[in-house]
Write an enzyme that holds these catalytic residues in place. Sequence first.
Site: not given
Ligand code: PBG
Length: 330
Positions: A200, A210, A223, A239, A254, A280, A319
């Site tokens: 990720k 968010r 992050k 990983e 992701k 998203s 989505y």
């Molecule tokens: C939470 C999480 C996130 C997403 C899925 N789980 C956001 C992040 O890590 O800040 C993002 C999913 C998306 O953008 O559709 N840890």
Amino acid sequence: MSKAQFPSLRMRRIRQTDWVRRMVAETRLSVDDLIWPIFIQDGKNQSESVAAMSGVNRLSIDLAVEAAKKAADLGIPCMALFPNTPADKRTKDGNEACNPENLICRATHAIKSAVPDIGILCDVALDPYTNHGHDGLLEDEIILNDETVEILAQQALNQVAAGCDIIAPSDMMDGRIGVIRETLEFAGHSDTLIMAYAAKYASAFYGPFREAVGSGDRLKGDKRTYQMNPANSDEALREIALDIAEGADMVMIKPGMPYLDIVKRVKDNFHIPTFAYQVSGEYIMLANAAEQGLMDRQSSIFESLLAFKRAGADGILTYFAIEAAEILNS
Ligand code: PBG
């Protein structure tokens, strides 16, 4: 090797009609490939549009149950649930994550009772529950790893008790898959699936999500001390290897479309069920472009999802799942 050359070799022969194009298609998208992420909020009969994600709504639990029925009727195998936790339940240590009555647990229980044949995936991370928007415990600007992992294991246990089928740790703490797996085994949950958000990346493409879960305005800093550097690819393989060794059944990459090279490397190297999250930001790029009449909506959705399959993904969190399933079923 054939020595055929133009004009005896003509690549366009296999493209000339719909039937032959279908006959030689190397990858296919099916409803079975789709995992549908939805956002849950408190209340009854509430459907509130997510401002940053045109066409996506946050649903109260009763409406989420209706949505699950629709998804199951379309043949979608699994849904991923994300909570928009009320402000007064967000704390420094995110302990609402371990409350058996939290939004996710109630939604999971309600959906599994009404629609037992759809899989439920729950995210494991503290960001929907912390008042600083981070996935882990924050102390003096540092995200604590081992202390966070202990809480994540309790969060996972809490979600499994509510009926969650797939635990999906998205926090990127070190060692969490192993600790969660051990905790589940010890509690007798030996059949629970783990889909690790194994690779990720620290990505700008999560911005709209968010807003949907209400963590964006709260987030202090970024992050990058736990999510991966977008520059790296070998590190993703390390990983993935670790998460498999620690007990993951499936892995996820992701974001999705900007990281298809990672999907391909992971699938080629590990031969394990491999998923990608069309996040998203990817969703709004396509949805907004279509809304402005700049691209055809159905064909760009379909093409984007097919690209994941071609790269080697076994499934896609998207989505667009309902819309894609409707296209595929028609
Ligand atoms: C939470 C999480 C996130 C997403 C899925 N789980 C956001 C992040 O890590 O800040 C993002 C999913 C998306 O953008 O559709 N840890």
